[in-house]
Design an enzyme around this catalytic site. Structure first.
Site, mmCIF file in Angstrom:
data_model
loop_
_atom_site.group_PDB
_atom_site.id
_atom_site.type_symbol
_atom_site.label_atom_id
_atom_site.label_comp_id
_atom_site.label_asym_id
_atom_site.label_seq_id
_atom_site.Cartn_x
_atom_site.Cartn_y
_atom_site.Cartn_z
ATOM 1 N N LYS A 1 0.858 -1.192 0.000
ATOM 2 C CA LYS A 1 0.000 0.000 0.000
ATOM 3 C C LYS A 1 0.891 1.237 0.000
ATOM 4 O O LYS A 1 1.472 1.605 1.020
ATOM 5 C CB LYS A 1 -0.902 0.047 1.234
ATOM 6 C CG LYS A 1 -1.928 1.163 1.117
ATOM 7 C CD LYS A 1 -2.521 1.604 2.427
ATOM 8 C CE LYS A 1 -1.798 2.741 3.070
ATOM 9 N NZ LYS A 1 -1.749 4.002 2.314
ATOM 10 N N GLU B 1 9.778 2.267 10.792
ATOM 11 C CA GLU B 1 10.739 3.346 10.539
ATOM 12 C C GLU B 1 9.984 4.651 10.672
ATOM 13 O O GLU B 1 9.135 4.957 9.834
ATOM 14 C CB GLU B 1 11.302 3.237 9.111
ATOM 15 C CG GLU B 1 12.430 2.276 8.943
ATOM 16 C CD GLU B 1 13.537 2.447 9.946
ATOM 17 O OE1 GLU B 1 13.771 3.585 10.420
ATOM 18 O OE2 GLU B 1 14.157 1.437 10.301
ATOM 19 N N CYS C 1 13.205 11.383 6.419
ATOM 20 C CA CYS C 1 13.292 11.063 7.845
ATOM 21 C C CYS C 1 14.731 11.229 8.312
ATOM 22 O O CYS C 1 14.991 11.357 9.502
ATOM 23 C CB CYS C 1 12.734 9.683 8.148
ATOM 24 S SG CYS C 1 13.388 8.417 7.120
ATOM 25 N N GLU D 1 9.767 16.787 14.902
ATOM 26 C CA GLU D 1 10.054 16.630 13.472
ATOM 27 C C GLU D 1 9.185 17.594 12.662
ATOM 28 O O GLU D 1 7.970 17.598 12.787
ATOM 29 C CB GLU D 1 9.773 15.186 13.034
ATOM 30 C CG GLU D 1 10.184 14.947 11.601
ATOM 31 C CD GLU D 1 10.010 13.493 11.166
ATOM 32 O OE1 GLU D 1 8.912 12.948 11.329
ATOM 33 O OE2 GLU D 1 10.990 12.924 10.647
HETATM 34 C C1 UN1 Z 1 13.656 8.268 4.225
HETATM 35 O O1 UN1 Z 1 13.734 9.490 4.347
HETATM 36 O O2 UN1 Z 1 12.610 7.669 4.544
HETATM 37 O O3 UN1 Z 1 19.673 8.166 3.524
HETATM 38 C C2 UN1 Z 1 14.720 7.413 3.644
HETATM 39 C C3 UN1 Z 1 18.799 8.751 2.896
HETATM 40 C C4 UN1 Z 1 18.043 8.015 1.807
HETATM 41 C C5 UN1 Z 1 16.865 7.300 2.399
HETATM 42 C C6 UN1 Z 1 15.937 8.155 3.207
HETATM 43 N N1 UN1 Z 1 18.932 7.099 1.145
HETATM 44 O O4 UN1 Z 1 18.507 9.912 3.111
#
Ligand code: UN1
Length: 494
Positions: A175, A249, A283, A384
């Site tokens: 999804k 995550e 993230c 965040e």
């Molecule tokens: C994300 O923001 O969910 O290291 C992943 C990084 C990328 C992956 C980010 N290769 O910023």
């Protein structure tokens, strides 16, 4: 309307059971409607799970290297389509074309890496405590996996989850985010074209209702999720009650520490990329810049001048460094945090508003924003924001820098710039995060390395690299007794 605006269940592109849809638009060009996608229902999830369950029987029994051959073909097709996929991804979620190409490249790397792992998937052989007995562990797939992803890495992150899952013999219900259904469908089309057998990956488009149906479905064995800490917590509750494994995550508030001895030119390149790449919507984005007092003022001036050169725009047009934020809700949230920062008494050094004028009026653009004078207790130092906002914190020492870096509920990525090797090695241990970069920004994870965070960022699992296979497999312990008689462990050998 193309078939790709439908769900993909049991090898067919089909409408959702209720025929309802949602609209997906370009965040940089409001008039560009990408498509109407199915607002699917729990019944659609049921059909997808049934298909995945049937497919599991043969897929899990296929020799793993044969599964790897299909993954290689997927990697090949992704390579051929890299540019066209990147164009559509930029259109859908806004980051510039060079970044969406990187997103597809991450998926290609993951495909080849997962394919290579199908020739390993190691277990152990271990001496037995009894004679003429052989002990080993082997890996078994878990079953049907629910995959729920965010929109900011619309191809890379789903493949981090799906490729190791299917390499290990699991089947999948995918999804995508409601803000990236098109990229999700284009990815699934690649799987279809590569000859992935029917039912191994099923696509169900939609929002929270579909997500909840997946998580609580009794015939889904495990859930992997990338998204907000709040939603992740709810998923974990449901999975906990159902004795289902889940890998989460979630948020980050990633610090970059700059010590007095750092190479400041290197730091500037790192901050621009870490804080404003993907419009700060990673993230892993650098959202706190912790600067030692000896270089604070100089670095801040250098940073303002460098950041003022960033060009905003639609990422499929030339010379664009920074795209829009994803949608109205995202924009309201980021602008809200800018107001919070001002009220908290931080100094607005640059940006701080919606970016307007010319084509920017057609999208959700926000000026790259820098606050200085931020203290550890301010909300803009702790929460965040997921946008182009950087909070600068001044410190006197390494110890103070680390104490502030660690003083947040999250622990995904982190970075330190120093030319002192002893300090760098100390930081590797001292910083509470799943990832630490030395002399590099907080973003840039590689596909074959473990990825994940501590504290409220994760729940102990890792994506990527060799560790992800622990999530997608069950360990079976096998004892082979070839002594020809009953041997009683703990009794016959004492
Ligand atoms: C994300 O923001 O969910 O290291 C992943 C990084 C990328 C992956 C980010 N290769 O910023």
């Amino acid at each position: 309307m193309s078939a790709l605006t439908l769900n993909f269940i049991n090898g067919e592109w089909i409408k959702s059971s209720n025929r309802k849809t949602f609209t997906d638009t370009n965040p940089a060009v409001h008039s560009d409607v990408i498509g109407e996608f199915p607002a699917s229902t729990p019944e659609d999830v049921d059909s997808a799970v049934a298909a995945a369950r049937v497919a599991f029987r043969s897929w899990s029994r296929m020799p793993a290297p044969e599964r790897g051959n299909i993954l290689k073909r997927i990697g090949d097709i992704l390579t051929e389509r890299k540019d066209e996929l990147a164009f559509e991804m930029t259109r859908e979620m806004g980051k510039p074309h060079f970044e969406t190409r990187g997103d597809v490249q991450e998926a290609i790397d993951t495909a080849y890496y997962a394919a290579s792992e199908t020739r390993r998937l190691f277990g152990h052989t271990v001496p037995s405590e009894l004679p003429n007995k052989f002990n080993m562990s082997i890996r078994r797939p878990v079953g049907v996996i629910g995959v729920i992803t965010a929109w900011n890495f619309p191809v890379a992150v789903p493949t981090w989850k799906m490729f190791p899952a299917i390499a290990a013999g699991n089947t999948v219900i995918f999804k995508p985010s409601e803000d990236a259904p098109h990229s999700g469908a284009l990815l699934v089309k690649v799987f279809e074209d590569a000859g992935l057998p029917t039912g191994v990956v099923n696509l169900v488009q939609g929002g929270g209702e579909v997500g909840s149906a997946l998580v609580s479905h009794p015939d889904i064995d495990a859930v992997t999720f990338t998204g907000s800490t709040d939603t992740g917590g709810k998923i974990a509750e449901t999975c906990g009650a159902m004795h289902k494994r889940c890998s989460l995550e979630m948020g980050g508030k990633n610090p970059m520490i700059v010590l007095d001895d750092a190479n400041l030119d290197l730091v500037i390149d790192g901050i621009l990329w870490g804080a404003f790449g993907t419009t700060g919507q990673r993230c892993t984005a650098t959202s706190r810049l912790i600067i030692q007092s000896g270089v604070h003022d100089k670095l801040l001036e250098m940073l303002k001048s460098a950041a003022s050169g960033l060009r905003l725009g639609y990422g499929n047009e030339k010379d664009v460094d920074v795209g829009p934020v994803i949608n109205q809700k995202g924009m309201d949230k980021v602008l809200g945090y800018i107001e919070i920062g001002k009220k908290e008494g931080a100094v607005l050094e640059m940006g701080g508003a919606r970016a307007t004028g010319g084509k920017l009026d057609n999208g959700f653009f926000i000026e790259p924003t820098i606050f200085s004078g931020v203290t550890r207790h301010m909300r803009i130092a702790r929460e965040e924001i997921f946008g182009p906002v950087l909070s600068v914190i001044k410190v006197d020492s390494y110890d103070e820098a680390v104490s502030i870096a660690n003083d947040v509920p999250y622990g995904l990525s982190s970075s330190i710039y120093t030319n002192d090797i002893s300090t760098a090695f100390k930081a590797m241990h001292d910083i509470e995060a799943g990832i630490t970069y030395i002399n590099g920004p907080t973003i840039g994870a590689e596909a074959h390395m473990p990825f994940g965070g501590v504290k409220k960022t994760g729940n102990g699992h890792r994506e990527g690299g060799w560790e992800v296979f622990d999530f997608y497999t069950e360990t079976k312990t096998v004892y082979v007794d070839y002594s020809g008689k009953l041997q009683k462990a703990q009794i016959d050998n004492t």
